[in-house]
Enzyme design. Structure first.
Site, PDB file in Angstrom:
ATOM      1  N   ARG A 225       0.816  -1.216   0.000  1.00  0.00           N
ATOM      2  CA  ARG A 225       0.000   0.000   0.000  1.00  0.00           C
ATOM      3  C   ARG A 225       0.850   1.266   0.000  1.00  0.00           C
ATOM      4  O   ARG A 225       0.529   2.260  -0.655  1.00  0.00           O
ATOM      5  CB  ARG A 225      -0.914  -0.010   1.241  1.00  0.00           C
ATOM      6  CG  ARG A 225      -1.865   1.175   1.335  1.00  0.00           C
ATOM      7  CD  ARG A 225      -2.390   1.346   2.760  1.00  0.00           C
ATOM      8  NE  ARG A 225      -1.277   1.516   3.698  1.00  0.00           N
ATOM      9  CZ  ARG A 225      -1.384   1.380   5.018  1.00  0.00           C
ATOM     10  NH1 ARG A 225      -2.529   1.043   5.570  1.00  0.00           N
ATOM     11  NH2 ARG A 225      -0.325   1.551   5.792  1.00  0.00           N
ATOM     12  N   PHE A 302      -8.282  -8.675  19.155  1.00  0.00           N
ATOM     13  CA  PHE A 302      -7.012  -7.957  19.007  1.00  0.00           C
ATOM     14  C   PHE A 302      -6.261  -8.443  17.763  1.00  0.00           C
ATOM     15  O   PHE A 302      -5.710  -7.638  17.009  1.00  0.00           O
ATOM     16  CB  PHE A 302      -6.162  -8.160  20.266  1.00  0.00           C
ATOM     17  CG  PHE A 302      -4.735  -7.701  20.132  1.00  0.00           C
ATOM     18  CD1 PHE A 302      -4.411  -6.358  20.264  1.00  0.00           C
ATOM     19  CD2 PHE A 302      -3.711  -8.613  19.875  1.00  0.00           C
ATOM     20  CE1 PHE A 302      -3.103  -5.928  20.137  1.00  0.00           C
ATOM     21  CE2 PHE A 302      -2.398  -8.190  19.750  1.00  0.00           C
ATOM     22  CZ  PHE A 302      -2.091  -6.844  19.885  1.00  0.00           C
TER      23      PHE A 302
END
Ligand code: RWZ
Length: 384
Positions: A225, A302
């Site tokens: 990205r 998480f």
């Protein structure tokens, strides 16, 4: 950020979990919130007996990362940076006076300047989690030191080197967290043993267990990205062994930045991007296996939230020319929806399924990696 702010509200924040008392702990919680809003949110919702350990683990590695990343503070002599990296696990974790000035920027610089507060909180942790954090920190720093001499201006060289870099900076985070979950009493010895077992890995990297694949998946997604941002800053991580297959003009990773719309360069840039997305997608089966091993619901969340954000990011960047001319981000509304449904294996499987369908649908039949990408997506679809 809105997504995580909302999530933070839902989880009630750290204060309710830890009953933050002393000033040092409050500093750690505050600085965590300023260096990473997204990680602060997921760390704060961890169960009480490992929340502080993971928070300190994050800050220790973030401090190390800041040292690794600073291109100017240590002068042109790499030996100075290497020395700081290699002694970090002793100086920063054992000496409650240790601090660093003028390294990094903004809140990261502040973290290093006031690191003695983190050191003091670290020293108040139980012996087992402390040993895990110190061990992983030392091994990560040694790995980072190996890459300091190398000129990352042209990317990593081989796929093997790309995997090894990701292993050090992210794979080891997976190992540390796995061992912390057990050390803090929330996951069993069997969980730890299976999560770290190289025999259970199906991805092609030969570097540890399912835990390493979890870290590699997040790290590779970020590296893909952030191509443009990193390139502009003089950093590059895309492996030359892959990008040179698509480069003709300058033999530099820079030729893919800001390609002319509809040009040959743009077409080759997209093929390269899709190749790397495919490579990352092949880690997904291991990540799903890892998450089925988790028993504690808060630990599951998480781990699951960053993983689902990563597959959403891969879907967003896949075959997307915007990666080469700007910042590509998952929509906030989608992030909120995902965060709200990441509490169960069924919830996350539905997301992995949806994104695999979507990536497969958008795979251009003429893409050089099409066959491999279809296979990676099909593999995910059979598991979800
Ligand atoms: C202890 C939850 C700053 C995270 C590692 C450690 C130092 C940076 C490499 C975070 C997900 C992006 C954060 C892959 C781990 N090396 N990038 C905890 C930390 C992906 C997280 C970030 C790595 C990391």
């Amino acid at each position: 950020e809105v997504a995580y702010a909302l999530y933070y509200k839902l989880s009630g924040g750290l204060v309710s979990k830890l009953a933050v008392t002393d000033e040092d702990t409050r500093f750690c919680d505050d600085i965590l919130g300023s260096v990473s809003r997204s990680f602060a949110a997921v760390i704060r919702q961890l169960p009480e007996k490992c929340c502080l350990d993971v928070m300190i683990f994050y800050l220790v590695l973030r401090a190390l990362d800041t040292i690794e990343d600073d291109m100017t503070a240590f002068g042109k002599d790499n030996a100075v940076k290497v020395k700081h990296l290699k002694e970090f696990h002793k100086t920063a974790l054992e000496d409650a006076q240790w601090r660093m000035d003028g390294v990094g920027e903004g809140d990261e610089q502040k973290l290093l300047q006031q690191f003695c507060r983190c050191t003091r909180v670290f020293q108040g942790l139980e012996p087992k989690p402390r040993a895990v954090i110190a061990d992983v920190t030392r091994r990560m720093a040694d790995g980072m030191a190996e890459f300091v001499g190398k000129d990352l201006g042209e990317g990593t060289q081989t796929i093997d080197e790309y995997n090894r870099y990701c292993y050090y900076v992210a794979g080891l985070v997976g190992e540390g967290l796995t061992r912390l979950f057990h050390a803090c009493g929330y996951e069993s010895a069997q969980f730890e043993q299976r999560a770290l077992d190289p025999a259970l890995v199906t991805a092609q990297h030969k570097q540890g267990g399912l835990d390493k694949s979890m870290g590699l998946f997040l790290q590779k997604t970020n590296i893909i990205r952030d191509y443009l941002e990193d390139y502009v800053d003089g950093r590059a991580f895309w492996p030359k062994e892959v990008w040179s297959l698509y480069a003709t003009d300058t033999k530099s990773l820079g030729e893919f930045a800001y390609p002319k719309p509809g040009s040959q360069v743009e077409a080759r840039a997209l093929a390269l991007l899709n190749h790397l997305v495919c490579d990352a997608l092949e880690l997904v089966p291991d990540c799903l296996s890892y998450m089925t091993l988790i028993t504690h619901p808060d630990i599951f969340r998480f781990c699951a939230i960053p993983q689902v954000m990563a597959i959403a990011t891969l879907d967003k960047v896949y075959n997307n020319k915007d990666v080469f001319s700007g910042v590509v981000k998952v929509r906030k509304g989608l992030a909120v929806k995902m965060i709200m449904t990441c509490g169960t294996m069924g919830g996350i499987k539905a997301w992995f399924h949806e994104f695999a369908v979507e990536i497969k649908r958008r795979t251009p039949p003429s893409d050089p990696s099409a066959v491999r990408t279809y296979a990676a997506c099909d593999r995910i679809l059979t598991l979800t």
